[in-house]
Design an enzyme around this catalytic site. Structure first.
Site, PDB file in Angstrom:
ATOM      1  N   CYS A   4      30.813  29.405  39.407  1.00 30.66           N
ATOM      2  CA  CYS A   4      32.033  29.537  38.610  1.00 30.66           C
ATOM      3  C   CYS A   4      33.086  28.518  39.074  1.00 30.66           C
ATOM      4  O   CYS A   4      32.921  27.332  38.870  1.00 30.66           O
ATOM      5  CB  CYS A   4      32.552  30.975  38.638  1.00 30.66           C
ATOM      6  SG  CYS A   4      33.709  31.350  37.296  1.00 30.66           S
TER       7      CYS A   4
ATOM      8  N   HIS B 105      28.080  33.830  37.000  1.00 28.23           N
ATOM      9  CA  HIS B 105      27.964  34.472  38.311  1.00 28.23           C
ATOM     10  C   HIS B 105      26.546  35.008  38.504  1.00 28.23           C
ATOM     11  O   HIS B 105      26.257  36.166  38.192  1.00 28.23           O
ATOM     12  CB  HIS B 105      28.983  35.608  38.446  1.00 28.23           C
ATOM     13  CG  HIS B 105      30.366  35.137  38.736  1.00 28.23           C
ATOM     14  ND1 HIS B 105      30.851  34.972  40.013  1.00 28.23           N
ATOM     15  CD2 HIS B 105      31.378  34.757  37.907  1.00 28.23           C
ATOM     16  CE1 HIS B 105      32.093  34.530  39.971  1.00 28.23           C
ATOM     17  NE2 HIS B 105      32.433  34.385  38.702  1.00 28.23           N
TER      18      HIS B 105
ATOM     19  N   GLU C 279      25.048  35.978  41.058  1.00 31.60           N
ATOM     20  CA  GLU C 279      24.904  37.050  42.062  1.00 31.60           C
ATOM     21  C   GLU C 279      24.800  38.434  41.421  1.00 31.60           C
ATOM     22  O   GLU C 279      24.413  39.403  42.090  1.00 31.60           O
ATOM     23  CB  GLU C 279      26.055  37.003  43.070  1.00 31.60           C
ATOM     24  CG  GLU C 279      27.417  37.404  42.566  1.00 31.60           C
ATOM     25  CD  GLU C 279      28.190  36.296  41.869  1.00 31.60           C
ATOM     26  OE1 GLU C 279      29.397  36.491  41.610  1.00 31.60           O
ATOM     27  OE2 GLU C 279      27.587  35.233  41.587  1.00 31.60           O
TER      28      GLU C 279
END
Length: 236
Positions: free
Chosen positions: A113, A214, A216
């Site tokens: 990001c 993102h 994750e």
């Protein structure tokens, strides 16, 4: 047994107040969980540019995380600053030192990001300061739904390292009002349906990829593959 590579993750920072009466660092737990699930060991990196080389000397890879702030437009040669731009100067200074040092060492780097945006700037690129004002008809890039849900699809460009890792398409979350305008010395590897650049990479380096979403949150199998590929490079 393969050694777990040591992966540095940059922290966010908040002033005194709220959670603590003293200034404090923050990092979402799922960053560390994603690194561990991919076979790495996560270590947090405080904002001390003077210690960047010392940290890098002990790390096997670097992840520059996202956050609710922006890169100073002065860093990519723009004198005007959009009203929506918010800065965290100390964080950016530290992340610049870490990124520049990691690139000199050909250390595996993943920018996430805002980390992807800073990576682009370090590589001589530029940013769109506020997508809604710069691109008529752009998608909503700040989704209102939870980030464990996809916000839109991205196309992964053929001939890129990211394409080799994840294939031609991914469903991704989206939480940004800025985006890469010019990729500088990197190449674009992913785009949104509205043409917004969603990823960059540097060919020839061991592993240097930035993504606007993102990963994750692991909402697409490609997210897991990105972390696995980085750990493999860090162990190489």
């Amino acid at each position: 047994m393969t050694k777990r590579p040591l992966i540095g993750l940059t922290l966010d920072a908040e002033p005194a107040g709220g959670w603590s009466k003293y200034p404090w660092y923050a990092l979402r737990q799922n960053y560390c969980e994603a690194v561990a699930a991919a076979g790495g060991l996560a270590v947090a990196l405080p904002h001390d540019a003077g210690l960047a080389e010392d940290y890098l000397g002990r790390l096997d890879g670097l992840i520059v995380t996202g956050g609710a702030f922006d890169v100073d437009p002065a860093l990519y040669g723009e004198a005007e600053r959009h009203a929506t731009v918010e800065l965290k100067a100390d964080r950016t200074t530290a992340e610049l030192a870490l990124l520049q040092g990691a690139l000199r060492r050909d250390m595996p780097v993943l920018g996430i990001c805002g980390g992807e945006q800073l990576l682009a700037v370090v590589l001589g690129g530029s940013l769109i300061q506020h997508i809604p004002d710069a691109m008529a008809g752009a998608l909503e890039h700040e989704q209102k739904t939870p980030h464990y849900q996809p916000g839109h699809e991205v196309e992964i460009l053929r001939g890129t390292r990211l394409y080799d890792i994840v294939g031609p398409r991914m469903l991704v979350n989206t939480s940004h009002h800025q985006a890469v305008r010019g990729a500088g010395r990197s190449v674009v590897n992913a785009v949104a349906p509205d043409g917004v650049i969603e990823g960059i990479e540097v060919p020839g380096l061991k592993f240097c990829i930035g993504v606007q979403w993102h990963p994750e949150y692991l909402i697409d199998k490609g997210d897991t593959a990105i972390f696995a590929a980085m750990m493999a490079a860090a162990n190489g």
